[in-house]
Design an enzyme around this catalytic site. Structure first.
Site, PDB file in Angstrom:
ATOM      1  N   HIS A 109       0.858  -1.187   0.000  1.00 51.70           N
ATOM      2  CA  HIS A 109       0.000   0.000   0.000  1.00 51.70           C
ATOM      3  C   HIS A 109       0.895   1.238   0.000  1.00 51.70           C
ATOM      4  O   HIS A 109       1.891   1.286   0.727  1.00 51.70           O
ATOM      5  CB  HIS A 109      -0.910  -0.012   1.226  1.00 51.70           C
ATOM      6  CG  HIS A 109      -1.909   1.095   1.249  1.00 51.70           C
ATOM      7  ND1 HIS A 109      -1.575   2.385   1.597  1.00 51.70           N
ATOM      8  CD2 HIS A 109      -3.242   1.110   0.951  1.00 51.70           C
ATOM      9  CE1 HIS A 109      -2.650   3.146   1.527  1.00 51.70           C
ATOM     10  NE2 HIS A 109      -3.675   2.400   1.130  1.00 51.70           N
ATOM     11  N   ASP A 158       0.904   4.198   1.318  1.00 46.78           N
ATOM     12  CA  ASP A 158       1.225   4.791   2.620  1.00 46.78           C
ATOM     13  C   ASP A 158       2.178   3.890   3.404  1.00 46.78           C
ATOM     14  O   ASP A 158       3.084   4.366   4.094  1.00 46.78           O
ATOM     15  CB  ASP A 158      -0.048   5.029   3.434  1.00 46.78           C
ATOM     16  CG  ASP A 158      -0.940   6.090   2.834  1.00 46.78           C
ATOM     17  OD1 ASP A 158      -0.411   7.015   2.185  1.00 46.78           O
ATOM     18  OD2 ASP A 158      -2.175   5.991   2.989  1.00 46.78           O
ATOM     19  N   LYS A 159       1.977   2.581   3.304  1.00 46.99           N
ATOM     20  CA  LYS A 159       2.850   1.652   4.018  1.00 46.99           C
ATOM     21  C   LYS A 159       4.236   1.573   3.381  1.00 46.99           C
ATOM     22  O   LYS A 159       5.222   1.299   4.065  1.00 46.99           O
ATOM     23  CB  LYS A 159       2.205   0.268   4.070  1.00 46.99           C
ATOM     24  CG  LYS A 159       1.245   0.107   5.227  1.00 46.99           C
ATOM     25  CD  LYS A 159       1.995   0.138   6.536  1.00 46.99           C
ATOM     26  CE  LYS A 159       1.143   0.712   7.645  1.00 46.99           C
ATOM     27  NZ  LYS A 159       1.932   1.400   8.660  1.00 46.99           N
ATOM     28  N   GLU A 197      10.466  11.718   6.933  1.00 45.19           N
ATOM     29  CA  GLU A 197       9.149  11.648   6.300  1.00 45.19           C
ATOM     30  C   GLU A 197       9.332  11.291   4.824  1.00 45.19           C
ATOM     31  O   GLU A 197      10.251  11.780   4.169  1.00 45.19           O
ATOM     32  CB  GLU A 197       8.424  12.992   6.407  1.00 45.19           C
ATOM     33  CG  GLU A 197       8.370  13.576   7.806  1.00 45.19           C
ATOM     34  CD  GLU A 197       7.482  12.801   8.755  1.00 45.19           C
ATOM     35  OE1 GLU A 197       6.726  11.924   8.276  1.00 45.19           O
ATOM     36  OE2 GLU A 197       7.524  13.064   9.959  1.00 45.19           O
ATOM     37  N   GLU A 248      14.205  15.982   9.439  1.00 46.23           N
ATOM     38  CA  GLU A 248      15.333  16.474  10.248  1.00 46.23           C
ATOM     39  C   GLU A 248      16.086  15.286  10.830  1.00 46.23           C
ATOM     40  O   GLU A 248      15.483  14.455  11.507  1.00 46.23           O
ATOM     41  CB  GLU A 248      14.836  17.371  11.385  1.00 46.23           C
ATOM     42  CG  GLU A 248      14.227  18.687  10.916  1.00 46.23           C
ATOM     43  CD  GLU A 248      12.814  18.516  10.386  1.00 46.23           C
ATOM     44  OE1 GLU A 248      12.521  19.121   9.328  1.00 46.23           O
ATOM     45  OE2 GLU A 248      12.018  17.790  10.986  1.00 46.23           O
ATOM     46  N   LYS A 273      -5.578  -4.537   0.520  1.00 49.12           N
ATOM     47  CA  LYS A 273      -6.227  -4.121   1.762  1.00 49.12           C
ATOM     48  C   LYS A 273      -7.147  -5.228   2.245  1.00 49.12           C
ATOM     49  O   LYS A 273      -7.658  -6.032   1.455  1.00 49.12           O
ATOM     50  CB  LYS A 273      -7.043  -2.834   1.547  1.00 49.12           C
ATOM     51  CG  LYS A 273      -6.273  -1.678   0.958  1.00 49.12           C
ATOM     52  CD  LYS A 273      -7.151  -0.482   0.700  1.00 49.12           C
ATOM     53  CE  LYS A 273      -7.353   0.347   1.950  1.00 49.12           C
ATOM     54  NZ  LYS A 273      -8.031   1.647   1.649  1.00 49.12           N
ATOM     55  N   PHE A 329      -8.531  -4.233 -10.071  1.00 46.85           N
ATOM     56  CA  PHE A 329      -7.494  -3.562  -9.273  1.00 46.85           C
ATOM     57  C   PHE A 329      -6.132  -3.877  -9.898  1.00 46.85           C
ATOM     58  O   PHE A 329      -5.336  -4.609  -9.344  1.00 46.85           O
ATOM     59  CB  PHE A 329      -7.558  -4.049  -7.826  1.00 46.85           C
ATOM     60  CG  PHE A 329      -6.732  -3.266  -6.846  1.00 46.85           C
ATOM     61  CD1 PHE A 329      -5.928  -2.197  -7.220  1.00 46.85           C
ATOM     62  CD2 PHE A 329      -6.751  -3.611  -5.498  1.00 46.85           C
ATOM     63  CE1 PHE A 329      -5.177  -1.497  -6.308  1.00 46.85           C
ATOM     64  CE2 PHE A 329      -5.989  -2.924  -4.564  1.00 46.85           C
ATOM     65  CZ  PHE A 329      -5.206  -1.866  -4.964  1.00 46.85           C
ATOM     66  N   ASP A 368      -2.046   5.823  -6.364  1.00 41.44           N
ATOM     67  CA  ASP A 368      -2.373   6.779  -5.303  1.00 41.44           C
ATOM     68  C   ASP A 368      -1.082   7.212  -4.629  1.00 41.44           C
ATOM     69  O   ASP A 368      -0.209   6.377  -4.372  1.00 41.44           O
ATOM     70  CB  ASP A 368      -3.307   6.122  -4.280  1.00 41.44           C
ATOM     71  CG  ASP A 368      -3.923   7.121  -3.314  1.00 41.44           C
ATOM     72  OD1 ASP A 368      -3.770   8.336  -3.539  1.00 41.44           O
ATOM     73  OD2 ASP A 368      -4.547   6.694  -2.334  1.00 41.44           O
ATOM     74  N   ALA A 369      -0.945   8.485  -4.345  1.00 41.18           N
ATOM     75  CA  ALA A 369       0.239   8.955  -3.629  1.00 41.18           C
ATOM     76  C   ALA A 369       0.247   8.404  -2.215  1.00 41.18           C
ATOM     77  O   ALA A 369      -0.803   8.162  -1.613  1.00 41.18           O
ATOM     78  CB  ALA A 369       0.271  10.481  -3.597  1.00 41.18           C
ATOM     79  N   ARG A 391       0.173   7.986   7.581  1.00 41.60           N
ATOM     80  CA  ARG A 391      -1.226   8.154   7.210  1.00 41.60           C
ATOM     81  C   ARG A 391      -2.048   6.907   7.489  1.00 41.60           C
ATOM     82  O   ARG A 391      -3.199   6.805   7.076  1.00 41.60           O
ATOM     83  CB  ARG A 391      -1.328   8.553   5.733  1.00 41.60           C
ATOM     84  CG  ARG A 391      -2.629   9.280   5.395  1.00 41.60           C
ATOM     85  CD  ARG A 391      -2.542  10.093   4.136  1.00 41.60           C
ATOM     86  NE  ARG A 391      -2.183   9.289   2.967  1.00 41.60           N
ATOM     87  CZ  ARG A 391      -2.027   9.822   1.753  1.00 41.60           C
ATOM     88  NH1 ARG A 391      -2.191  11.120   1.575  1.00 41.60           N
ATOM     89  NH2 ARG A 391      -1.691   9.041   0.738  1.00 41.60           N
ATOM     90  N   LYS A 392      -1.468   5.939   8.179  1.00 39.19           N
ATOM     91  CA  LYS A 392      -2.210   4.720   8.549  1.00 39.19           C
ATOM     92  C   LYS A 392      -2.035   4.439  10.040  1.00 39.19           C
ATOM     93  O   LYS A 392      -1.765   3.324  10.456  1.00 39.19           O
ATOM     94  CB  LYS A 392      -1.711   3.537   7.713  1.00 39.19           C
ATOM     95  CG  LYS A 392      -2.229   3.553   6.281  1.00 39.19           C
ATOM     96  CD  LYS A 392      -3.720   3.267   6.214  1.00 39.19           C
ATOM     97  CE  LYS A 392      -4.289   3.394   4.808  1.00 39.19           C
ATOM     98  NZ  LYS A 392      -4.421   4.790   4.365  1.00 39.19           N
ATOM     99  N   LYS A 404      10.522   7.989  13.266  1.00 38.20           N
ATOM    100  CA  LYS A 404      10.856   8.778  14.455  1.00 38.20           C
ATOM    101  C   LYS A 404      11.739   7.975  15.398  1.00 38.20           C
ATOM    102  O   LYS A 404      11.433   6.825  15.722  1.00 38.20           O
ATOM    103  CB  LYS A 404       9.579   9.187  15.192  1.00 38.20           C
ATOM    104  CG  LYS A 404       8.667  10.091  14.381  1.00 38.20           C
ATOM    105  CD  LYS A 404       7.387  10.420  15.137  1.00 38.20           C
ATOM    106  CE  LYS A 404       6.487  11.329  14.315  1.00 38.20           C
ATOM    107  NZ  LYS A 404       5.212  11.615  15.013  1.00 38.20           N
ATOM    108  N   LYS A 420      11.170  10.598  20.519  1.00 35.13           N
ATOM    109  CA  LYS A 420       9.833  11.093  20.197  1.00 35.13           C
ATOM    110  C   LYS A 420       8.812  10.224  20.925  1.00 35.13           C
ATOM    111  O   LYS A 420       8.644   9.046  20.622  1.00 35.13           O
ATOM    112  CB  LYS A 420       9.562  11.036  18.700  1.00 35.13           C
ATOM    113  CG  LYS A 420      10.165  12.187  17.898  1.00 35.13           C
ATOM    114  CD  LYS A 420      11.636  12.059  17.706  1.00 35.13           C
ATOM    115  CE  LYS A 420      12.149  13.087  16.698  1.00 35.13           C
ATOM    116  NZ  LYS A 420      13.622  13.054  16.600  1.00 35.13           N
ATOM    117  N   ASP A 454       5.738  10.168  20.711  1.00 36.33           N
ATOM    118  CA  ASP A 454       4.702   9.623  19.832  1.00 36.33           C
ATOM    119  C   ASP A 454       4.911   8.132  19.647  1.00 36.33           C
ATOM    120  O   ASP A 454       3.950   7.364  19.564  1.00 36.33           O
ATOM    121  CB  ASP A 454       4.772  10.295  18.450  1.00 36.33           C
ATOM    122  CG  ASP A 454       4.099  11.657  18.434  1.00 36.33           C
ATOM    123  OD1 ASP A 454       3.255  11.901  19.293  1.00 36.33           O
ATOM    124  OD2 ASP A 454       4.437  12.473  17.555  1.00 36.33           O
TER     125      ASP A 454
END
Length: 425
Positions: free
Chosen positions: A17, A19-20, A45, A58, A182, A258, A266-267, A272-273, A293, A297, A299
């Site tokens: 995918h 995003d992955k 990123e 960074e 998916k 598909f 898709d970008a 985003r997941k 990260k 961090k 997060d």
């Protein structure tokens, strides 16, 4: 009041995918920096689109990392190569980088926590053992007794389906499959507990022709039968506590085709997941992503710690389900708040569980990093640790040795609760 009878759905995605793809690239870069220089500060990123991958962010480190090579190798290992890449190719895509150093203002708050700073002290260079949180924010951890790994059943099954889909593509069982895909699972709950599988959905990228068959309706029929046999039936016969029923709805490629997928279709973007990464929406999420990260961090590190706390509470039998919220201030070591919610399933009160958490878990960033060895794990795992977590979930993993999945404090927590149901003093 929370309804007791309901349908709940969670989704997962394969490593192909878009995003992955980005999450894995960002974490592969992190792995390499931490392997070569464990004190590296990384916020990488990634975005991908047709014919291009861009890495920005960074990074402060004392080592050199060949980022373009990592990007291409990661994409290649996922399966986007040549014609089998479905329009995206690791060898020919453009790789762009735009990297700066970590802000000295942020570094100053992280290197030495607020609690141990002297007024006007220069904290921008040397890192102390008592580091501060790398950012403000809220993190949630969750556990419940619906599965052996103490995860919600919908996301557990969705991940297993996506993982199986990738397995049969890579081992050649279904060679016509392409990397993007998916899964989605809807579970029917009765009296708050999983009762039946309502719907199973698989969407998988594929070649336009299968064994000489090019008619799309026939292609889709082949795919539906194969996915039912090799993915859905396999997972529910071997890895699900609940079997499929005669009225379970099975949907395979409901869009009808598909072929175009991945970064061409898709970008993609790192982070985003985040719901796929955690609990499939069954628990709250603070909003922060994990991938790319370094462990300063919160997060990332505090979300792992919150899962560890919640899982040990459930494993100890103190609650059937438990959610932990942690909150941090940038540059401050101690959490500014800790919240426990057992959703009425606690054997003792949430306040008493909170007392046990404060007494038994050190939730300062430096302590979390040290306990889980978050900086040393990439080197100990052949230079690939966080990249492996970047697909199929960071929580509840049974295929990887993950320190925050341990339940080593469960017996101690249980022993601190007396037979009358109150915490021992």
């Amino acid at each position: 009041m929370t309804p007791r009878n309901f349908l709940f759905t969670s989704e997962s995605v394969t490593e192909g995918h878009p995003d992955k793809v980005c999450d894995q690239i960002s974490d592969a870069i992190l792995d390499e920096f931490l392997t070569k220089y464990p004190q590296s500060r990384v916020a990488a990123e990634t975005t991908v689109t047709t014919g291009m991958a861009l890495v920005c962010g960074e990074i402060t480190s004392d080592c050199y990392v060949d980022i373009p090579s990592i990007v291409r190798n990661t994409i290649k290992n996922i399966g986007y190569t040549g014609t089998s890449g479905g329009g995206f190719d690791a060898d020919t895509c453009a790789v762009l980088t735009s990297i700066d150093e970590q802000s000295c203002d942020i570094a100053g708050g992280v290197n030495k926590a607020f609690e141990s700073r002297k007024e006007n002290a220069d904290t921008s260079v040397s890192e102390t053992e008592n580091i501060g949180a790398g950012d403000q924010g809220i993190m949630f951890g969750y556990a419940c007794n619906e599965t052996p790994e103490l995860m919600p059943l919908p996301i557990s099954l969705a991940h297993k389906l996506s993982y199986r889909l990738a397995q049969i593509r890579k081992n050649g069982t279904l060679s016509y499959l392409r990397p993007d895909g998916k899964s989605q699972v809807t579970v029917e709950y009765v009296d708050g507990k999983p009762s039946k599988i309502n719907t199973v959905l698989i969407s998988t990228q594929h070649d336009p022709e299968i064994n000489g068959v090019s008619d799309n309706s026939k292609v889709q029929e082949i795919i539906k039968n194969d996915i039912k046999k090799y993915v859905i039936d396999y997972v529910f016969e071997n890895e699900s506590p609940i079997a499929l029923s005669a009225d379970t709805k099975i949907l395979v490629n409901p869009s009808g085709r598909f072929v175009v997928g991945g970064p061409q279709g898709d970008a993609g973007l790192t982070g985003r997941k985040i719901i796929v990464d955690t609990y499939g929406g069954y628990s709250r999420h603070g909003g922060g992503a994990f991938s790319g990260k370094d462990p300063t961090k919160v997060d990332r590190s505090a979300a792992y710690a919150a899962r560890y706390v919640a899982k040990n509470i459930v494993a100890a039998g103190l609650a059937e389900k438990c959610e932990i919220e942690l909150a941090y201030a940038i540059g401050v070591a101690e959490p500014v708040s800790i919240m426990v919610d057992s959703f009425g399933t606690g054997k003792i009160s949430d306040d008493e569980i909170s007392e046990l958490v404060s007494k038994n878990f050190d939730l300062r960033p430096a302590a979390i990093i040290s306990q889980f060895d978050l900086r040393g794990l990439p080197a100990k795992n052949g230079g690939k640790f966080y990249q492996r977590l970047a697909a199929y979930g960071h929580m509840g993993r049974t295929d990887l040795v993950v320190p925050w999945e341990q339940t080593d404090k469960a017996d101690s927590l249980k022993s601190q609760v007396c037979a009358c149901g109150c915490s021992s003093k």
